[in-house]
Design a protein around this motif. Sequence first.
Motif, mmCIF file in Angstrom:
data_model
loop_
_atom_site.group_PDB
_atom_site.id
_atom_site.type_symbol
_atom_site.label_atom_id
_atom_site.label_comp_id
_atom_site.label_asym_id
_atom_site.label_seq_id
_atom_site.Cartn_x
_atom_site.Cartn_y
_atom_site.Cartn_z
ATOM 1 N N LYS A 183 0.827 -1.203 0.000
ATOM 2 C CA LYS A 183 0.000 0.000 0.000
ATOM 3 C C LYS A 183 0.864 1.257 0.000
ATOM 4 N N GLU A 184 1.962 1.228 0.717
ATOM 5 C CA GLU A 184 2.867 2.374 0.719
ATOM 6 C C GLU A 184 3.555 2.539 -0.629
ATOM 7 N N VAL A 185 3.848 1.424 -1.294
ATOM 8 C CA VAL A 185 4.437 1.504 -2.631
ATOM 9 C C VAL A 185 3.465 2.162 -3.601
ATOM 10 N N VAL A 186 2.197 1.772 -3.521
ATOM 11 C CA VAL A 186 1.189 2.377 -4.397
ATOM 12 C C VAL A 186 1.025 3.858 -4.088
ATOM 13 N N LYS A 187 1.025 4.204 -2.805
ATOM 14 C CA LYS A 187 0.891 5.609 -2.422
ATOM 15 C C LYS A 187 2.056 6.441 -2.948
ATOM 16 N N THR A 188 3.278 5.906 -2.808
ATOM 17 C CA THR A 188 4.449 6.618 -3.318
ATOM 18 C C THR A 188 4.396 6.758 -4.828
ATOM 19 N N HIS A 189 3.919 5.717 -5.502
ATOM 20 C CA HIS A 189 3.818 5.773 -6.969
ATOM 21 C C HIS A 189 2.825 6.844 -7.410
ATOM 22 N N ILE A 190 1.703 6.947 -6.729
ATOM 23 C CA ILE A 190 0.698 7.949 -7.101
ATOM 24 C C ILE A 190 1.229 9.361 -6.836
ATOM 25 N N GLU A 191 1.886 9.559 -5.699
ATOM 26 C CA GLU A 191 2.443 10.883 -5.406
ATOM 27 C C GLU A 191 3.516 11.270 -6.421
ATOM 28 N N THR A 192 4.352 10.312 -6.807
ATOM 29 C CA THR A 192 5.378 10.599 -7.818
ATOM 30 C C THR A 192 4.753 10.912 -9.159
ATOM 31 N N ASP A 193 3.707 10.174 -9.505
ATOM 32 C CA ASP A 193 3.039 10.421 -10.785
ATOM 33 C C ASP A 193 2.404 11.805 -10.813
ATOM 34 N N ARG A 194 1.824 12.239 -9.712
ATOM 35 C CA ARG A 194 1.250 13.583 -9.659
ATOM 36 C C ARG A 194 2.331 14.653 -9.775
ATOM 37 N N MET A 195 3.468 14.413 -9.121
ATOM 38 C CA MET A 195 4.558 15.373 -9.215
ATOM 39 C C MET A 195 5.097 15.446 -10.635
ATOM 40 N N VAL A 196 5.236 14.287 -11.292
ATOM 41 C CA VAL A 196 5.736 14.270 -12.670
ATOM 42 C C VAL A 196 4.767 14.977 -13.598
ATOM 43 N N THR A 197 3.466 14.768 -13.398
ATOM 44 C CA THR A 197 2.479 15.454 -14.232
ATOM 45 C C THR A 197 2.568 16.964 -14.061
ATOM 46 N N GLY A 198 2.721 17.417 -12.813
ATOM 47 C CA GLY A 198 2.880 18.847 -12.593
ATOM 48 C C GLY A 198 4.149 19.396 -13.214
ATOM 49 N N ASN A 199 5.245 18.638 -13.147
ATOM 50 C CA ASN A 199 6.493 19.084 -13.769
ATOM 51 C C ASN A 199 6.393 19.098 -15.291
ATOM 52 N N TRP A 200 5.660 18.143 -15.848
ATOM 53 C CA TRP A 200 5.438 18.146 -17.297
ATOM 54 C C TRP A 200 4.719 19.430 -17.719
ATOM 55 N N LYS A 201 3.689 19.780 -16.977
ATOM 56 C CA LYS A 201 2.896 20.943 -17.378
ATOM 57 C C LYS A 201 3.651 22.249 -17.205
ATOM 58 N N SER A 202 4.488 22.329 -16.194
ATOM 59 C CA SER A 202 5.222 23.568 -15.945
ATOM 60 C C SER A 202 6.637 23.549 -16.502
ATOM 61 N N ARG A 203 7.019 22.473 -17.175
ATOM 62 C CA ARG A 203 8.337 22.325 -17.786
ATOM 63 C C ARG A 203 9.436 22.516 -16.746
ATOM 64 N N VAL A 204 9.393 21.673 -15.740
ATOM 65 C CA VAL A 204 10.391 21.685 -14.675
ATOM 66 C C VAL A 204 11.102 20.340 -14.696
ATOM 67 N N GLY A 205 12.407 20.332 -14.835
ATOM 68 C CA GLY A 205 13.144 19.080 -14.872
ATOM 69 C C GLY A 205 14.595 19.286 -15.216
ATOM 70 N N GLN A 206 15.204 18.235 -15.717
ATOM 71 C CA GLN A 206 16.631 18.196 -16.013
ATOM 72 C C GLN A 206 16.827 17.819 -17.475
#
Length: 647
Positions: A219-242
């Motif tokens: 359950k913690e793995v799934v929670k971490t995966h969802i939080e990471t996916d939300r962060m990646v989606t936000g970074n995609w939209k705002s063009r934040v990364g490396q």
Amino acid sequence: MARPDELSKFVEQWKQEIHGSNHKEAAGPSGQGRVPRTQGFGSVGSKWEGGGGTSKQQQQESRTLKTPPDQLPPQTLCNQDSSNPHYPPFMLADRLLQGETTESLSVEQRSRKRLKPDACPGPVSPSRQAEPQGTRHTLLEQLISDLDEINEIPFFEVSLPRELALQIFQHLSMEDLCRCAQVSSSWRSLADDEVLWQKVGQGLGCDFSADSAAGQKSKEVVKTHIETDRMVTGNWKSRVGQIDYLECAIGGFLSAVNSSGTHIVAGFSKGIVRLWDMLADENTPSVLLETTQEQERPVGNVSVNSTVTVASFGSGDVSIWSTEHGGTPLHHFTVDQGGPPQVCTCPGGAVVASASGSVVRVDSPDAVGVWHCRQNFSCDKKVTHLTLVQKSEPPNKALSNHLVVMATDYDVYAHRPDRPPEERHRFHSLYGAVVECLDATAERAAVASTCFGVSLEDVFKVQCYCLDTGKQLTSLRGHRGQVTCMNLRNSPPNMLVTGAADKRVRVFDLRTPRPVLNQYAHPLGVSCVQMDDWKVVSGGREGSLCVWDLRTQNKLWEMKPSKVHPIQYCRFGGPHLIAACYPGTSSSREELMDQYRHQPDVKGRINVYDFSVDQTTRDVPDICKADYDEPEGYNYNISLAMPYDAV
């Protein structure tokens, strides 16, 4: 169902029983009014203790007993026990038996609630207590609540075997499991079961291999995966990364690029092949494979998956390496039909298909790992497009589960490598309609062709077929120019994205013939496209890269990785975006060197964008990270962010 006369008889009998019981209880044993509950043991005891005298309280009680029931004061009738003829449930049942509807009774109840009743001394029944604000019940519901005591049985105390409960819970979604965990401790124990959350995680694409060793719950793995996916989606939209630039100058001009997962393979004009892994060394691409011997045979095509890496050369040679180990090629063969052969693989499979001229060849290893040519046959005409699909999941690597889809000038075939070449099935054939693009999945194939028609929409069109039956599913129209690229394999189910020479990007739902997204994208035409559930990424011949939001149908951002070459390859998956810019024809390479010698990407460039972490201020001094919230500052109060250069 009972007959009308029986129902009427039952209603009359119930009326008589209710009225008879009420009159008997109201009359008492001697025909007088019944003794009210206000008469306590104190008055009876005083008679025995004080002798034959009577007190004023006893005289008042004797007068009360002689009073008829219909002349009792109102406070005496306020007793709300079941022996009272005016007990609300009995009155309600009597009125319902007389034919009144629940709607009229509900209206009467609401009108009575508006009036303020007089104070009623004595105990009040639970049905008369004030209800919480916001809860309203009809009179019929109140009757059922008073008479049907089975509703008070606690539902959640019913116990089931844990195995049976898990069989029920495994059909719930992730949201439903979270709701069930809030019911009780026993339900929480079921909803947090490891087997259930591993199934949920597999559906979301979670990786349990590394997290299970660390002792982290599913359950913690799934929670971490969802939080990471939300962060990646936000970074995609705002063009934040490396951004990382892969070294390409060592092997001459970049000539071919392909990727799968975290692996990137590139071929160069001097015959050098390089393979990178984006996650091998702390999110920095590292070289897994590099051929050191330079040759006068340029690399024509490359392909990679998690098992094998394939490259074809201008002399007709094809080499196959292990993606994990690299080193010496596992297999090597030559198809001498003029020009570099086309090569393709499918995700997770150790099967390689190649085509040169009209010859198609399929190679795969045997049970002990020795590679062999499984099939070699010729088509009627030159093969212009080739793709390989897998009919089942990647763990099943049998040759019979693969399907080779190939196109000549006007025809498209589907062939199983484990069957004779004569059994290949032709599902698309239209004389004069040249096949421009081809892509396929395990169930469908999309064919883009250019033919002569009455209207402009009939000239450039995309037709979708079912690979199992060979029948046409739909014909997609709306293109005003030649379809230069399309992507069906990496798109969501029933979705297709295309790019055309009319400078537009279109997204189709295969259940409708018209596009759901039609946007002007690139001024010199679209060269590559890909989409997922919420975005579309397109590359243009002018060297720009655009990201579109499917819901709002607006452009999120745009960047230009190269000022010299068009974007020939563009793929993304999860937090990574790969864009390769290199010249399209070999005849212009000398001219490019003379004209753009000062440009660092004149020989081609591979850009790798990582949106998993916010590294816009990596290696930036703290003095340059101000947020302009300070009342006093200095001359170096500057905030830097991507895509600007790092300090």
